[in-house]
Design an enzyme around this catalytic site. Sequence first.
Site, PDB file in Angstrom:
ATOM      1  N   ARG A  16      -2.870   1.455   0.846  1.00  0.00           N
ATOM      2  CA  ARG A  16      -3.549   1.040  -0.387  1.00  0.00           C
ATOM      3  C   ARG A  16      -3.191  -0.420  -0.680  1.00  0.00           C
ATOM      4  O   ARG A  16      -2.421  -1.052   0.046  1.00  0.00           O
ATOM      5  CB  ARG A  16      -3.114   1.934  -1.552  1.00  0.00           C
ATOM      6  CG  ARG A  16      -1.666   1.723  -1.946  1.00  0.00           C
ATOM      7  CD  ARG A  16      -1.204   2.657  -3.056  1.00  0.00           C
ATOM      8  NE  ARG A  16       0.098   2.237  -3.547  1.00  0.00           N
ATOM      9  CZ  ARG A  16       0.972   3.029  -4.145  1.00  0.00           C
ATOM     10  NH1 ARG A  16       0.682   4.292  -4.333  1.00  0.00           N
ATOM     11  NH2 ARG A  16       2.121   2.548  -4.568  1.00  0.00           N
ATOM     12  N   ASP A  37       1.987   3.740   7.186  1.00  0.00           N
ATOM     13  CA  ASP A  37       2.400   4.007   5.802  1.00  0.00           C
ATOM     14  C   ASP A  37       3.064   5.370   5.737  1.00  0.00           C
ATOM     15  O   ASP A  37       2.944   6.164   6.668  1.00  0.00           O
ATOM     16  CB  ASP A  37       1.182   3.963   4.851  1.00  0.00           C
ATOM     17  CG  ASP A  37       1.562   3.583   3.413  1.00  0.00           C
ATOM     18  OD1 ASP A  37       2.329   4.332   2.787  1.00  0.00           O
ATOM     19  OD2 ASP A  37       1.105   2.532   2.938  1.00  0.00           O
ATOM     20  N   ASP A  63       7.632   5.026   8.128  1.00  0.00           N
ATOM     21  CA  ASP A  63       8.567   4.737   7.031  1.00  0.00           C
ATOM     22  C   ASP A  63       9.339   3.512   7.496  1.00  0.00           C
ATOM     23  O   ASP A  63      10.093   3.584   8.473  1.00  0.00           O
ATOM     24  CB  ASP A  63       9.498   5.928   6.801  1.00  0.00           C
ATOM     25  CG  ASP A  63      10.502   5.654   5.687  1.00  0.00           C
ATOM     26  OD1 ASP A  63      10.725   4.467   5.335  1.00  0.00           O
ATOM     27  OD2 ASP A  63      11.089   6.625   5.169  1.00  0.00           O
ATOM     28  N   ASN A  90       4.368  -5.666   4.992  1.00  0.00           N
ATOM     29  CA  ASN A  90       3.766  -5.619   3.658  1.00  0.00           C
ATOM     30  C   ASN A  90       4.380  -4.567   2.736  1.00  0.00           C
ATOM     31  O   ASN A  90       4.418  -4.770   1.514  1.00  0.00           O
ATOM     32  CB  ASN A  90       2.256  -5.366   3.808  1.00  0.00           C
ATOM     33  CG  ASN A  90       1.619  -4.968   2.502  1.00  0.00           C
ATOM     34  OD1 ASN A  90       1.357  -5.802   1.640  1.00  0.00           O
ATOM     35  ND2 ASN A  90       1.370  -3.665   2.319  1.00  0.00           N
ATOM     36  N   TYR A 160      14.292  -6.826  -7.813  1.00  0.00           N
ATOM     37  CA  TYR A 160      13.123  -7.083  -6.949  1.00  0.00           C
ATOM     38  C   TYR A 160      13.143  -8.546  -6.524  1.00  0.00           C
ATOM     39  O   TYR A 160      12.944  -8.875  -5.352  1.00  0.00           O
ATOM     40  CB  TYR A 160      11.853  -6.753  -7.749  1.00  0.00           C
ATOM     41  CG  TYR A 160      10.537  -7.066  -7.076  1.00  0.00           C
ATOM     42  CD1 TYR A 160       9.990  -6.210  -6.119  1.00  0.00           C
ATOM     43  CD2 TYR A 160       9.813  -8.209  -7.428  1.00  0.00           C
ATOM     44  CE1 TYR A 160       8.766  -6.497  -5.524  1.00  0.00           C
ATOM     45  CE2 TYR A 160       8.588  -8.489  -6.843  1.00  0.00           C
ATOM     46  CZ  TYR A 160       8.065  -7.633  -5.891  1.00  0.00           C
ATOM     47  OH  TYR A 160       6.859  -7.908  -5.307  1.00  0.00           O
ATOM     48  N   LYS A 164      13.105 -10.221  -2.804  1.00  0.00           N
ATOM     49  CA  LYS A 164      12.017 -11.096  -2.335  1.00  0.00           C
ATOM     50  C   LYS A 164      12.540 -12.499  -2.000  1.00  0.00           C
ATOM     51  O   LYS A 164      12.013 -13.174  -1.119  1.00  0.00           O
ATOM     52  CB  LYS A 164      10.889 -11.143  -3.370  1.00  0.00           C
ATOM     53  CG  LYS A 164      10.159  -9.808  -3.513  1.00  0.00           C
ATOM     54  CD  LYS A 164       9.493  -9.366  -2.197  1.00  0.00           C
ATOM     55  CE  LYS A 164       8.688  -8.099  -2.331  1.00  0.00           C
ATOM     56  NZ  LYS A 164       8.026  -7.706  -1.084  1.00  0.00           N
ATOM     57  N   THR A 197      -3.115  -4.025  -8.247  1.00  0.00           N
ATOM     58  CA  THR A 197      -2.885  -2.889  -7.348  1.00  0.00           C
ATOM     59  C   THR A 197      -2.048  -1.878  -8.148  1.00  0.00           C
ATOM     60  O   THR A 197      -1.747  -2.123  -9.324  1.00  0.00           O
ATOM     61  CB  THR A 197      -2.052  -3.326  -6.132  1.00  0.00           C
ATOM     62  OG1 THR A 197      -0.777  -3.780  -6.617  1.00  0.00           O
ATOM     63  CG2 THR A 197      -2.711  -4.443  -5.337  1.00  0.00           C
TER      64      THR A 197
HETATM   65  N1  LIG Z   1       0.812  -6.428  -6.660  1.00  0.00           N
HETATM   66  C1  LIG Z   1       1.466  -7.525  -6.964  1.00  0.00           C
HETATM   67  O1  LIG Z   1       1.326  -8.056  -8.073  1.00  0.00           O
HETATM   68  C2  LIG Z   1       2.396  -8.171  -5.949  1.00  0.00           C
HETATM   69  C3  LIG Z   1       2.897  -9.436  -6.264  1.00  0.00           C
HETATM   70  C4  LIG Z   1       3.764 -10.062  -5.383  1.00  0.00           C
HETATM   71  C5  LIG Z   1       4.105  -9.432  -4.195  1.00  0.00           C
HETATM   72  N2  LIG Z   1       3.619  -8.194  -3.909  1.00  0.00           N
HETATM   73  C6  LIG Z   1       4.069  -7.586  -2.657  1.00  0.00           C
HETATM   74  O2  LIG Z   1       2.957  -7.227  -1.852  1.00  0.00           O
HETATM   75  C7  LIG Z   1       3.244  -6.058  -1.081  1.00  0.00           C
HETATM   76  C8  LIG Z   1       2.161  -5.017  -1.307  1.00  0.00           C
HETATM   77  O3  LIG Z   1       2.123  -4.719  -2.689  1.00  0.00           O
HETATM   78  P1  LIG Z   1       0.960  -3.869  -3.397  1.00  0.00           P
HETATM   79  O4  LIG Z   1       0.721  -4.503  -4.703  1.00  0.00           O
HETATM   80  O5  LIG Z   1      -0.165  -3.631  -2.465  1.00  0.00           O
HETATM   81  O6  LIG Z   1       1.784  -2.514  -3.665  1.00  0.00           O
HETATM   82  P2  LIG Z   1       1.336  -0.980  -3.712  1.00  0.00           P
HETATM   83  O7  LIG Z   1       2.419  -0.256  -4.408  1.00  0.00           O
HETATM   84  O8  LIG Z   1      -0.048  -0.862  -4.214  1.00  0.00           O
HETATM   85  O9  LIG Z   1       1.329  -0.592  -2.157  1.00  0.00           O
HETATM   86  C9  LIG Z   1       2.523  -0.589  -1.418  1.00  0.00           C
HETATM   87  C10 LIG Z   1       2.338   0.264  -0.178  1.00  0.00           C
HETATM   88  O10 LIG Z   1       3.601   0.305   0.497  1.00  0.00           O
HETATM   89  C11 LIG Z   1       3.839   1.651   0.912  1.00  0.00           C
HETATM   90  N3  LIG Z   1       5.255   1.937   1.088  1.00  0.00           N
HETATM   91  C12 LIG Z   1       6.215   2.071   0.140  1.00  0.00           C
HETATM   92  N4  LIG Z   1       7.376   2.424   0.704  1.00  0.00           N
HETATM   93  C13 LIG Z   1       7.152   2.519   2.043  1.00  0.00           C
HETATM   94  C14 LIG Z   1       7.955   2.840   3.157  1.00  0.00           C
HETATM   95  N5  LIG Z   1       9.243   3.176   3.015  1.00  0.00           N
HETATM   96  N6  LIG Z   1       7.401   2.795   4.381  1.00  0.00           N
HETATM   97  C15 LIG Z   1       6.093   2.490   4.543  1.00  0.00           C
HETATM   98  N7  LIG Z   1       5.274   2.185   3.521  1.00  0.00           N
HETATM   99  C16 LIG Z   1       5.801   2.213   2.298  1.00  0.00           C
HETATM  100  C17 LIG Z   1       3.222   2.495  -0.204  1.00  0.00           C
HETATM  101  O11 LIG Z   1       3.008   3.840   0.208  1.00  0.00           O
HETATM  102  C18 LIG Z   1       1.948   1.711  -0.504  1.00  0.00           C
HETATM  103  O12 LIG Z   1       0.877   2.123   0.316  1.00  0.00           O
HETATM  104  C19 LIG Z   1       4.637  -5.610  -1.505  1.00  0.00           C
HETATM  105  O13 LIG Z   1       5.602  -6.094  -0.592  1.00  0.00           O
HETATM  106  C20 LIG Z   1       4.813  -6.275  -2.849  1.00  0.00           C
HETATM  107  O14 LIG Z   1       6.158  -6.469  -3.186  1.00  0.00           O
HETATM  108  C21 LIG Z   1       2.765  -7.548  -4.759  1.00  0.00           C
END
Ligand SMILES: NC(=O)c1ccc[n+]([C@@H]2O[C@H](COP(=O)([O-])OP(=O)(O)OC[C@H]3O[C@@H](n4cnc5c(N)ncnc54)[C@H](O)[C@@H]3O)[C@@H](O)[C@H]2O)c1
Length: 267
Positions: A16, A37, A63, A90, A160, A164, A197
Amino acid sequence: MNRLDGKVALVSGAARGIGAASAKLMAEAGAAVVVGDVLADKAKQTVKEIEAAGGKAAFISLDVTGERDWQAAVKLAEQRFGKLDILVNNAGLFLGRDFEEVTLDEWHKLVAVNLTGVWLGTKVCTAALKAAGTQSKHGSAIVNLASVAGLVGSQLDPLYSMTKGGVTLFTKSTALAYGRKGYKIRVNSIHPGVIQTDMGAQTFVARATQTGSNDTDAAKTVALRGHPIGRLGVPEDIAAGICFLASDDAGFMTGSALVVDGGLTAQ
Ligand SMILES: NC(=O)c1ccc[n+]([C@@H]2O[C@H](COP(=O)([O-])OP(=O)(O)OC[C@H]3O[C@@H](n4cnc5c(N)ncnc54)[C@H](O)[C@@H]3O)[C@@H](O)[C@H]2O)c1
């Protein structure tokens, strides 16, 4: 531009959000994509959507905290598609809580995904990326998902931010190590602002809770005001940056940090 024809990519957390959007855009740009995932049903849906659009993809239960899962993901990429050119680290977690309230177990879980996962992915995929890199003009590529919280402090989640920040500097250090060893693997990080998201929604809840309110709409408005561009991000905004960094158009980029934040950290 930003074409990935003939490339093979592995995207973690691609069920996702940003991961799913990136897997889809990479497939549209010509790559075969391994979708990894822990959320099997949703990840299989990403694969179906890629295939329905005429692209190539395969699901792997991944994982990121487990070394064997990474080994199986690389094996699948090589057996099904012949090699591995691109790794997108990601998968990530966000707690959204004050560090005084977080338990040691919660901390270990956060670190396992956001730091151990990135290191393990990099470690396990290196041999395959190195081999593929010798066959390509600008080499293989790793894209690590950091955050604006990996560049400046986070009011919402200092822990967090700590993870990061680690990803930001691990990216640079890995680029230096590959350069020194002569491996043709470019490594760059991407730093999203607030993206809509599930994790983005979590940040609105965290912002509301930390100001003693349940009004997540008001929290979203505060977040929006922080982005001078006048809107919050969508997963496709970040997917475009990831595709660019993974493509030969970024052939002279390694160890760099691409900020895609609508101006959030410009102020
Ligand atoms: N959404 C934001 O505002 C934002 C901002 C800055 C950075 N990010 C970074 O971008 C990346 C994606 O974020 P997103 O917003 O799509 O998050 P999200 O929570 O929508 O999706 C994260 C995905 O990672 C998977 N995941 C979690 N733990 C896992 C594991 N142990 N093994 C495999 N998969 C696993 C989840 O199942 C999910 O599908 C992340 O690293 C997040 O920190 C997001």
